[in-house]
Design a protein around this motif. Sequence first.
Motif, mmCIF file in Angstrom:
data_model
loop_
_atom_site.group_PDB
_atom_site.id
_atom_site.type_symbol
_atom_site.label_atom_id
_atom_site.label_comp_id
_atom_site.label_asym_id
_atom_site.label_seq_id
_atom_site.Cartn_x
_atom_site.Cartn_y
_atom_site.Cartn_z
ATOM 1 N N UNK A 67 -44.231 3.404 80.123
ATOM 2 C CA UNK A 67 -43.971 3.318 78.850
ATOM 3 C C UNK A 67 -45.292 3.746 78.074
ATOM 4 N N UNK A 68 -45.183 4.558 76.984
ATOM 5 C CA UNK A 68 -46.619 5.051 76.285
ATOM 6 C C UNK A 68 -47.172 4.011 75.643
ATOM 7 N N UNK A 69 -48.554 3.868 75.810
ATOM 8 C CA UNK A 69 -49.461 2.922 75.008
ATOM 9 C C UNK A 69 -48.778 2.897 73.633
ATOM 10 N N UNK A 70 -48.461 4.045 73.030
ATOM 11 C CA UNK A 70 -48.047 3.855 71.497
ATOM 12 C C UNK A 70 -46.828 3.133 71.178
ATOM 13 N N UNK A 71 -45.954 3.167 72.062
ATOM 14 C CA UNK A 71 -44.760 2.202 72.081
ATOM 15 C C UNK A 71 -45.040 0.679 72.253
ATOM 16 N N UNK A 72 -45.741 0.552 73.171
ATOM 17 C CA UNK A 72 -46.336 -0.811 73.559
ATOM 18 C C UNK A 72 -47.065 -1.402 72.288
#
Length: 188
Positions: A67-72
């Motif tokens: 999961x991309x850091x941006x989504x987290x």
Amino acid sequence: MKYLDEYRDPELAQRLFAEIRRITTRPWAIMEVCGGQTHSIIRNGIDQLLPEEIELIHGPGCPVCVTPLEIIDKALAIASRPNVIFCSFGDMLRVPGSAKDLFRVKSEGGDVRIVYSPLDAVRLAQQHPDREVVFFGIGFETTAPANAMAVLQAHRLGLRNFSMLVSHVLVPPAISAIMESPTNRVQG
């Protein structure tokens, strides 16, 4: 825990490993896809019990792992809002964002809840019409239909306080890239 205990039968495990040893007639390189699978294999000593002809290769990672850091970070920001009930599968709670994880948000007062189905989040939206309920929809293409069903159910119920933050990943492209690589050793 009935179902968990059924998977911890030492006699059954010994019979299965004996059968694997019996039918293994040549070397194999087998890849598991998910980090959770890797942890379970190692934690339970499965890698040590397999015949030496079977090599395990750790794969590209599951949706949680990739999961991309941006989504987290978006999830953390949403879960920190005072009028939000943020719902997620339990495996996402320890995934670190830039500064913290969902467990930290929960410890700081965020209403973060573990659910076992996106439909659980729909039920929470019904029970709490005064709050926004957000489901963190992380998964393979196999989880997308359940997430879509939750959206459809919320729409049918006329819920305006249910939404999702979604990050689905496809397994076939990752597996194809591995299998088509000139240096690939994976056989199964």
